[in-house]
Design a protein around this motif. Sequence first.
Motif, PDB file in Angstrom:
ATOM      1  N   SER A   1       0.802  -1.220   0.000  1.00 27.91           N
ATOM      2  CA  SER A   1       0.000   0.000   0.000  1.00 27.91           C
ATOM      3  C   SER A   1       0.835   1.270   0.000  1.00 27.91           C
ATOM      4  CB  SER A   1      -0.944   0.016   1.215  1.00 27.91           C
ATOM      5  OG  SER A   1      -1.902  -1.015   1.094  1.00 27.91           O
ATOM      6  N   ASN A   2       2.140   1.146   0.213  1.00 26.52           N
ATOM      7  CA  ASN A   2       3.052   2.283   0.132  1.00 26.52           C
ATOM      8  C   ASN A   2       3.661   2.428  -1.258  1.00 26.52           C
ATOM      9  OD1 ASN A   2       3.039   3.041   3.059  1.00 26.52           O
ATOM     10  ND2 ASN A   2       3.839   0.965   3.254  1.00 26.52           N
ATOM     11  N   GLY A   3       3.246   1.577  -2.193  1.00 28.12           N
ATOM     12  CA  GLY A   3       3.787   1.639  -3.537  1.00 28.12           C
ATOM     13  C   GLY A   3       5.127   0.962  -3.696  1.00 28.12           C
ATOM     14  N   VAL A   4       5.532   0.149  -2.721  1.00 29.17           N
ATOM     15  CA  VAL A   4       6.809  -0.568  -2.788  1.00 29.17           C
ATOM     16  C   VAL A   4       6.589  -1.903  -3.497  1.00 29.17           C
ATOM     17  CG1 VAL A   4       8.783  -1.443  -1.494  1.00 29.17           C
ATOM     18  CG2 VAL A   4       7.500   0.530  -0.637  1.00 29.17           C
ATOM     19  N   VAL A   5       7.426  -2.192  -4.465  1.00 31.04           N
ATOM     20  CA  VAL A   5       7.295  -3.383  -5.302  1.00 31.04           C
ATOM     21  C   VAL A   5       8.333  -4.424  -4.887  1.00 31.04           C
ATOM     22  CG1 VAL A   5       7.507  -4.273  -7.677  1.00 31.04           C
ATOM     23  CG2 VAL A   5       6.412  -2.051  -7.244  1.00 31.04           C
ATOM     24  N   SER A   6       7.911  -5.682  -4.838  1.00 43.28           N
ATOM     25  CA  SER A   6       8.855  -6.796  -4.699  1.00 43.28           C
ATOM     26  C   SER A   6       8.932  -7.518  -6.026  1.00 43.28           C
ATOM     27  CB  SER A   6       8.400  -7.770  -3.607  1.00 43.28           C
ATOM     28  OG  SER A   6       7.166  -8.398  -3.973  1.00 43.28           O
ATOM     29  N   GLY A   7      10.041  -8.212  -6.240  1.00 43.82           N
ATOM     30  CA  GLY A   7      10.171  -8.958  -7.478  1.00 43.82           C
ATOM     31  C   GLY A   7      11.428  -9.791  -7.507  1.00 43.82           C
ATOM     32  N   THR A   8      11.586 -10.510  -8.612  1.00 43.90           N
ATOM     33  CA  THR A   8      12.741 -11.367  -8.820  1.00 43.90           C
ATOM     34  C   THR A   8      13.397 -11.005 -10.142  1.00 43.90           C
ATOM     35  OG1 THR A   8      11.751 -13.175  -7.543  1.00 43.90           O
ATOM     36  CG2 THR A   8      13.528 -13.750  -9.067  1.00 43.90           C
TER      37      THR A   8
ATOM     38  N   ARG B   1      26.158 -16.824  -3.918  1.00 42.89           N
ATOM     39  CA  ARG B   1      25.002 -17.484  -4.527  1.00 42.89           C
ATOM     40  C   ARG B   1      23.899 -16.463  -4.762  1.00 42.89           C
ATOM     41  NH1 ARG B   1      23.625 -22.991  -1.499  1.00 42.89           N
ATOM     42  NH2 ARG B   1      22.416 -23.193  -3.403  1.00 42.89           N
ATOM     43  N   ILE B   2      23.317 -16.493  -5.957  1.00 45.83           N
ATOM     44  CA  ILE B   2      22.287 -15.505  -6.268  1.00 45.83           C
ATOM     45  C   ILE B   2      20.923 -16.131  -6.530  1.00 45.83           C
ATOM     46  CG2 ILE B   2      23.965 -13.883  -7.215  1.00 45.83           C
ATOM     47  CD1 ILE B   2      22.995 -14.678 -10.010  1.00 45.83           C
ATOM     48  N   ASN B   3      20.797 -17.437  -6.357  1.00 51.88           N
ATOM     49  CA  ASN B   3      19.518 -18.079  -6.638  1.00 51.88           C
ATOM     50  C   ASN B   3      18.566 -17.935  -5.456  1.00 51.88           C
ATOM     51  OD1 ASN B   3      19.832 -19.187  -9.317  1.00 51.88           O
ATOM     52  ND2 ASN B   3      21.418 -20.474  -8.421  1.00 51.88           N
ATOM     53  N   TYR B   4      18.032 -16.749  -5.286  1.00 54.23           N
ATOM     54  CA  TYR B   4      17.036 -16.513  -4.260  1.00 54.23           C
ATOM     55  C   TYR B   4      15.962 -15.611  -4.831  1.00 54.23           C
ATOM     56  CZ  TYR B   4      19.562 -12.094  -3.486  1.00 54.23           C
ATOM     57  OH  TYR B   4      20.164 -10.881  -3.638  1.00 54.23           O
ATOM     58  N   SER B   5      14.783 -15.674  -4.256  1.00 53.87           N
ATOM     59  CA  SER B   5      13.625 -15.018  -4.858  1.00 53.87           C
ATOM     60  C   SER B   5      12.895 -14.158  -3.840  1.00 53.87           C
ATOM     61  CB  SER B   5      12.654 -16.069  -5.417  1.00 53.87           C
ATOM     62  OG  SER B   5      12.158 -16.892  -4.371  1.00 53.87           O
ATOM     63  N   ALA B   6      12.088 -13.233  -4.359  1.00 52.52           N
ATOM     64  CA  ALA B   6      11.180 -12.430  -3.535  1.00 52.52           C
ATOM     65  C   ALA B   6       9.777 -12.667  -4.060  1.00 52.52           C
ATOM     66  CB  ALA B   6      11.553 -10.950  -3.617  1.00 52.52           C
ATOM     67  N   LYS B   7       8.932 -13.311  -3.282  1.00 50.56           N
ATOM     68  CA  LYS B   7       7.618 -13.753  -3.754  1.00 50.56           C
ATOM     69  C   LYS B   7       6.488 -12.776  -3.446  1.00 50.56           C
ATOM     70  CE  LYS B   7       6.996 -17.506  -5.131  1.00 50.56           C
ATOM     71  NZ  LYS B   7       6.998 -18.106  -6.465  1.00 50.56           N
ATOM     72  N   ASP B   8       6.640 -11.946  -2.404  1.00 46.86           N
ATOM     73  CA  ASP B   8       5.566 -11.008  -2.053  1.00 46.86           C
ATOM     74  C   ASP B   8       6.089 -10.029  -1.018  1.00 46.86           C
ATOM     75  OD1 ASP B   8       2.946  -9.971  -2.217  1.00 46.86           O
ATOM     76  OD2 ASP B   8       2.325 -11.085  -0.442  1.00 46.86           O
ATOM     77  N   ILE B   9       5.383  -8.900  -0.844  1.00 48.04           N
ATOM     78  CA  ILE B   9       5.744  -7.875   0.121  1.00 48.04           C
ATOM     79  C   ILE B   9       4.483  -7.377   0.819  1.00 48.04           C
ATOM     80  CG2 ILE B   9       5.605  -6.028  -1.627  1.00 48.04           C
ATOM     81  CD1 ILE B   9       7.941  -4.642  -0.134  1.00 48.04           C
ATOM     82  N   ASN B  10       4.587  -7.106   2.133  1.00 43.23           N
ATOM     83  CA  ASN B  10       3.434  -6.572   2.858  1.00 43.23           C
ATOM     84  C   ASN B  10       3.641  -5.093   3.180  1.00 43.23           C
ATOM     85  OD1 ASN B  10       5.156  -6.498   5.093  1.00 43.23           O
ATOM     86  ND2 ASN B  10       4.189  -8.224   6.140  1.00 43.23           N
ATOM     87  N   ASP B  11       2.672  -4.499   3.887  1.00 43.74           N
ATOM     88  CA  ASP B  11       2.735  -3.056   4.162  1.00 43.74           C
ATOM     89  C   ASP B  11       3.817  -2.690   5.169  1.00 43.74           C
ATOM     90  OD1 ASP B  11       0.732  -2.712   2.364  1.00 43.74           O
ATOM     91  OD2 ASP B  11      -0.836  -2.200   3.814  1.00 43.74           O
ATOM     92  N   ARG B  12       4.346  -3.660   5.895  1.00 44.62           N
ATOM     93  CA  ARG B  12       5.479  -3.414   6.782  1.00 44.62           C
ATOM     94  C   ARG B  12       6.798  -3.354   6.010  1.00 44.62           C
ATOM     95  NH1 ARG B  12       4.765  -7.992  11.487  1.00 44.62           N
ATOM     96  NH2 ARG B  12       2.609  -7.572  12.121  1.00 44.62           N
ATOM     97  N   GLY B  13       6.754  -3.743   4.749  1.00 43.85           N
ATOM     98  CA  GLY B  13       7.973  -3.847   3.957  1.00 43.85           C
ATOM     99  C   GLY B  13       8.653  -5.178   4.075  1.00 43.85           C
ATOM    100  N   GLN B  14       8.041  -6.143   4.764  1.00 43.46           N
ATOM    101  CA  GLN B  14       8.611  -7.487   4.851  1.00 43.46           C
ATOM    102  C   GLN B  14       8.433  -8.209   3.518  1.00 43.46           C
ATOM    103  OE1 GLN B  14       6.125  -8.600   8.295  1.00 43.46           O
ATOM    104  NE2 GLN B  14       8.042  -9.099   9.354  1.00 43.46           N
ATOM    105  N   VAL B  15       9.475  -8.897   3.089  1.00 40.85           N
ATOM    106  CA  VAL B  15       9.458  -9.634   1.831  1.00 40.85           C
ATOM    107  C   VAL B  15       9.628 -11.113   2.139  1.00 40.85           C
ATOM    108  CG1 VAL B  15      10.586  -9.951  -0.406  1.00 40.85           C
ATOM    109  CG2 VAL B  15      10.453  -7.668   0.608  1.00 40.85           C
ATOM    110  N   VAL B  16       8.783 -11.944   1.533  1.00 42.24           N
ATOM    111  CA  VAL B  16       8.893 -13.382   1.732  1.00 42.24           C
ATOM    112  C   VAL B  16       9.394 -14.024   0.450  1.00 42.24           C
ATOM    113  CG1 VAL B  16       6.496 -13.884   1.061  1.00 42.24           C
ATOM    114  CG2 VAL B  16       7.704 -15.439   2.616  1.00 42.24           C
ATOM    115  N   GLY B  17      10.236 -15.043   0.605  1.00 42.29           N
ATOM    116  CA  GLY B  17      10.770 -15.743  -0.555  1.00 42.29           C
ATOM    117  C   GLY B  17      11.648 -16.898  -0.133  1.00 42.29           C
ATOM    118  N   TYR B  18      12.507 -17.335  -1.044  1.00 44.07           N
ATOM    119  CA  TYR B  18      13.449 -18.418  -0.775  1.00 44.07           C
ATOM    120  C   TYR B  18      14.863 -17.855  -0.726  1.00 44.07           C
ATOM    121  CZ  TYR B  18       9.768 -21.798  -1.852  1.00 44.07           C
ATOM    122  OH  TYR B  18       8.606 -22.523  -1.846  1.00 44.07           O
TER     123      TYR B  18
END
Length: 396
Positions: A48-55, A84-101
Amino acid sequence: MNNLKFTLGTSILCIISASALAGPPIFRLVDIGFLPDAMQSQPTGINSNGVVSGTAHFEGGIAGFVWSEKTGIQRLPVPRDGRRINYSAKDINDRGQVVGYVPAGAPSGGGGPAIWNPSGGYTFFLDGTWAAARPYNIVQITNSGQVLGESYIGSDGNTDTSPWFWSEKLGLVDIVDIIVGGADGYRVNQMNNKGQIVGFKYNNCRTEAFLYDGATRKILWLDPRNHGTACQTESHANAINDLGQVIGWNRMADIQYARPFIWSQSDGLKILSGSSAPNRTDVIGTDINNSGQVVGQFQLANQFFRTSFFYWDAENGFHDLKKLLDPADPLAAEVVLQTDNGGENQEFIPKINDRGQIVLTGSLRGEDIQNGPRHTFVLMPIAPCRATTESCRRDQ
């Protein structure tokens, strides 16, 4: 990069709430750019702050990133093993926390599903524990920090699946065991901030959209025509807002192409008004915000390998997003808003936040739209659409 500090800044642009507009919004475009040496920027979420997550995709692997209009695109750090660079960002919440591998850094010595915190550091929330089997798909992180995901429990990645969610308070919760006593074939797509989860279930040769209510621990089948019917029917629930409105799509045996629907407890399932057209096929709703604004994708009958995007709300109906771009924006004439069929997470793009900002993918004119660089664009609502202008015609 391990000292990366990310500021949840807001755009200096005055964002106009679409709910207060007489017509649909018009948008200016922002190309978020690329990490160095990256070939693609694949968006996975926008908060909701306009912050984008991605891979970001590189020749030798992938890496997670975050972007805001204030800070630009920033690569997420890898704990303990920067090679190692094989890690991902799958989603982001309004706290700015990013979930991934993340490939390394867990207490067990390996890697796995993790939450990156903007204050620094990772939380490996499933280290050493699994829901039925090892997680294979991290779906989402909610504003309260709950993580939605899926695991394989057999050899078939479609039917042998077990959805779950994790929270700091409850730990790991296997949703399938709660609702159906261990049956398989449930896939989950989104969870709202009230604990309601939507997805679909494989039933032999058909799929059925459902809503699972965490408060009552009950499941609702959303598409009455589809529930319990014969083969060749499909129904998927892709997103749910905090009001309990669900967006998805269905395809019946007597209807050739997918149609987008909106579902609510009061009105049941309804096909989105204005979404049907002679040259438009496979229209799929992908996201809905708390104002009831819907985004999704569709194919044109004569362009099978290209998928375009749409905007919809109850007052203004269906619009091709290309026709809602600000004609005064120089980038509007250069961009090709489209996605390919089958790319990672492409089926759930575009996404829309509660400010009406939209994230999606595309190319620039002159680029190879099939094999060339994949851009991530953010559409910023700037003004009401004037219904008398050619670019804002309702796309009926």
